[in-house]
Design a protein around this motif. Structure first.
Motif, PDB file in Angstrom:
ATOM      1  N   VAL A   1      -8.934 -29.558  37.287  1.00 44.15           N
ATOM      2  CA  VAL A   1      -9.786 -28.418  37.625  1.00 44.15           C
ATOM      3  C   VAL A   1     -10.290 -27.819  36.319  1.00 44.15           C
ATOM      4  O   VAL A   1      -9.513 -27.576  35.396  1.00 44.15           O
ATOM      5  N   MET A   2     -11.599 -27.587  36.235  1.00 44.84           N
ATOM      6  CA  MET A   2     -12.215 -26.976  35.061  1.00 44.84           C
ATOM      7  C   MET A   2     -12.591 -25.545  35.408  1.00 44.84           C
ATOM      8  O   MET A   2     -13.174 -25.283  36.465  1.00 44.84           O
ATOM      9  N   PHE A   3     -12.268 -24.599  34.517  1.00 48.10           N
ATOM     10  CA  PHE A   3     -12.536 -23.197  34.798  1.00 48.10           C
ATOM     11  C   PHE A   3     -12.923 -22.466  33.514  1.00 48.10           C
ATOM     12  O   PHE A   3     -12.780 -23.006  32.405  1.00 48.10           O
ATOM     13  N   THR A   4     -13.422 -21.239  33.670  1.00 50.71           N
ATOM     14  CA  THR A   4     -13.807 -20.436  32.511  1.00 50.71           C
ATOM     15  C   THR A   4     -13.271 -19.017  32.650  1.00 50.71           C
ATOM     16  O   THR A   4     -13.070 -18.516  33.766  1.00 50.71           O
ATOM     17  N   PHE A   5     -13.071 -18.380  31.496  1.00 47.76           N
ATOM     18  CA  PHE A   5     -12.665 -16.977  31.423  1.00 47.76           C
ATOM     19  C   PHE A   5     -13.422 -16.317  30.288  1.00 47.76           C
ATOM     20  O   PHE A   5     -13.798 -16.976  29.309  1.00 47.76           O
ATOM     21  N   GLU A   6     -13.617 -15.028  30.408  1.00 45.71           N
ATOM     22  CA  GLU A   6     -14.143 -14.251  29.292  1.00 45.71           C
ATOM     23  C   GLU A   6     -13.004 -13.647  28.478  1.00 45.71           C
ATOM     24  O   GLU A   6     -13.103 -13.536  27.262  1.00 45.71           O
ATOM     25  N   ASP A   7     -11.936 -13.257  29.158  1.00 43.22           N
ATOM     26  CA  ASP A   7     -10.830 -12.554  28.513  1.00 43.22           C
ATOM     27  C   ASP A   7      -9.688 -13.523  28.195  1.00 43.22           C
ATOM     28  O   ASP A   7      -9.188 -14.224  29.085  1.00 43.22           O
ATOM     29  N   ALA A   8      -9.261 -13.537  26.931  1.00 46.96           N
ATOM     30  CA  ALA A   8      -8.212 -14.472  26.502  1.00 46.96           C
ATOM     31  C   ALA A   8      -6.861 -14.145  27.144  1.00 46.96           C
ATOM     32  O   ALA A   8      -6.092 -15.046  27.488  1.00 46.96           O
TER      33      ALA A   8
END
Length: 319
Positions: free
Chosen positions: A207-214
């Motif tokens: 699964v590939m995902f993204t976040f803005e907050d580390a």
């Protein structure tokens, strides 16, 4: 996906009450109404996922013609290659979704206790699908306004995958494999969304995902590993990397994608590897413990620096 006489309109139940009196057009009549070149029409039709042949089926209503006219008229602001790429993205997504939905609806319809027939359920599903799409579109447009019209964003890209998937797929039957992949995708999706991230796509065993907050991304990575507890799922591994990425047609491209994939592939079962940028951002967060490790030598990178991310034994995540 076989060509269907109503697929272009995205509605497999035939004309609704609202459009029952609307004129309906064959594919060739639709092309004439739009006033587009036959060569481009063939490319677009094929990109949407339909065979390149004429049909006498009435595939479109006046409302469909109006909507497609907007798409066709965008050539002034959008190159033909981009239009075809968009059509292909829509076609592939809708084809896969329709195949899955048709299987599910047939199973439900086979139950003698089901009070609806296929047409009724298809109509309801189409309406729900429109509602969900409109909401996702509104949220996507809000994100673009927040980040300006530029398609480049500074994001954390993450990959989570199943350890030993290839050998596992050879040992279990297809029914169990389908259940395992469905559980992995659904549960990982829930974790990512609950922590404020966005799932970009599923890739079978990944699964590939993204976040803005580390901090949110790190917390999500740790929770993802908890899905393997109590034999719920096989061991997983996660890779996270931050940097500028290009978003296009719902997908994400750029070096962070490559690095996150390499980190996930290099992680030991049950662990998460993160790049130095993310490590610096969360180093003061007492929920996490970061372990140093030698530089990695992976495809495309001879000295890839990474840190092992763990939940701090005395941190809030373990309270």
């Amino acid at each position: 996906m076989p060509e269907d006489s109503r697929s272009l309109a995205g509605d497999d139940r035939g004309p609704s009450v609202a459009d029952v009196n609307e004129p309906r057009y064959t594919r060739d009549e639709l092309i004439a109404q739009l006033g587009i070149k036959p060569e481009f029409a063939e490319k677009a039709w094929n990109a949407f996922g339909f065979v390149r042949r004429s049909t006498d089926d009435k595939v479109a209503t006046e409302s469909d013609v109006a909507a497609l006219r907007v798409f066709a008229a965008s050539s002034g602001a959008m190159p033909e290659a981009t239009q075809i790429a968009m059509a292909r993205a829509i076609g592939q997504t809708m084809s896969r979704l329709a195949d899955w939905q048709a299987d599910q609806l047939r199973e439900i319809a086979d139950d003698p206790d089901t009070p609806w027939d296929l047409d009724q359920m298809s109509a309801a599903l189409g309406q729900v699908q429109q509602l969900i799409w409109r909401r996702h579109m509104a949220l996507a447009l809000e994100r673009h306004v927040e980040h300006s019209a530029d398609e480049q964003f500074d994001l954390i890209v993450g990959f989570a995958d199943i350890v030993g998937y290839t050998s596992l797929s050879r040992r279990i039957d297809l029914t169990d494999l389908e259940a395992l992949l469905g559980s992995f995708e659904d549960d990982t999706f829930d974790v990512v969304v609950d922590h404020g991230g966005r799932v970009v796509k599923t890739l079978g065993d990944a699964v590939m995902f993204t976040f803005e907050d580390a901090h949110a991304a790190a917390a999500a990575a740790i929770r993802i590993h908890e899905l393997s507890e109590n034999d719920h799922l096989p061991p997983l591994r996660v890779g996270l990397a931050r940097g500028p990425v290009l978003t296009r047609l719902g997908d994400v491209f750029g070096e962070p994608v490559n690095i996150a994939s390499r980190l996930a592939g290099s992680a030991r079962p049950g662990t998460t590897l993160i790049d130095d940028t993310i490590a610096d951002e969360i180093s003061a967060d007492d929920r996490f413990y970061l372990k140093s490790m030698p530089s990695l030598r992976v495809r495309g990178y001879k000295h890839l620096k990474a840190r092992v991310l763990e939940a701090h034994r005395d941190g809030p995540l373990n309270d």
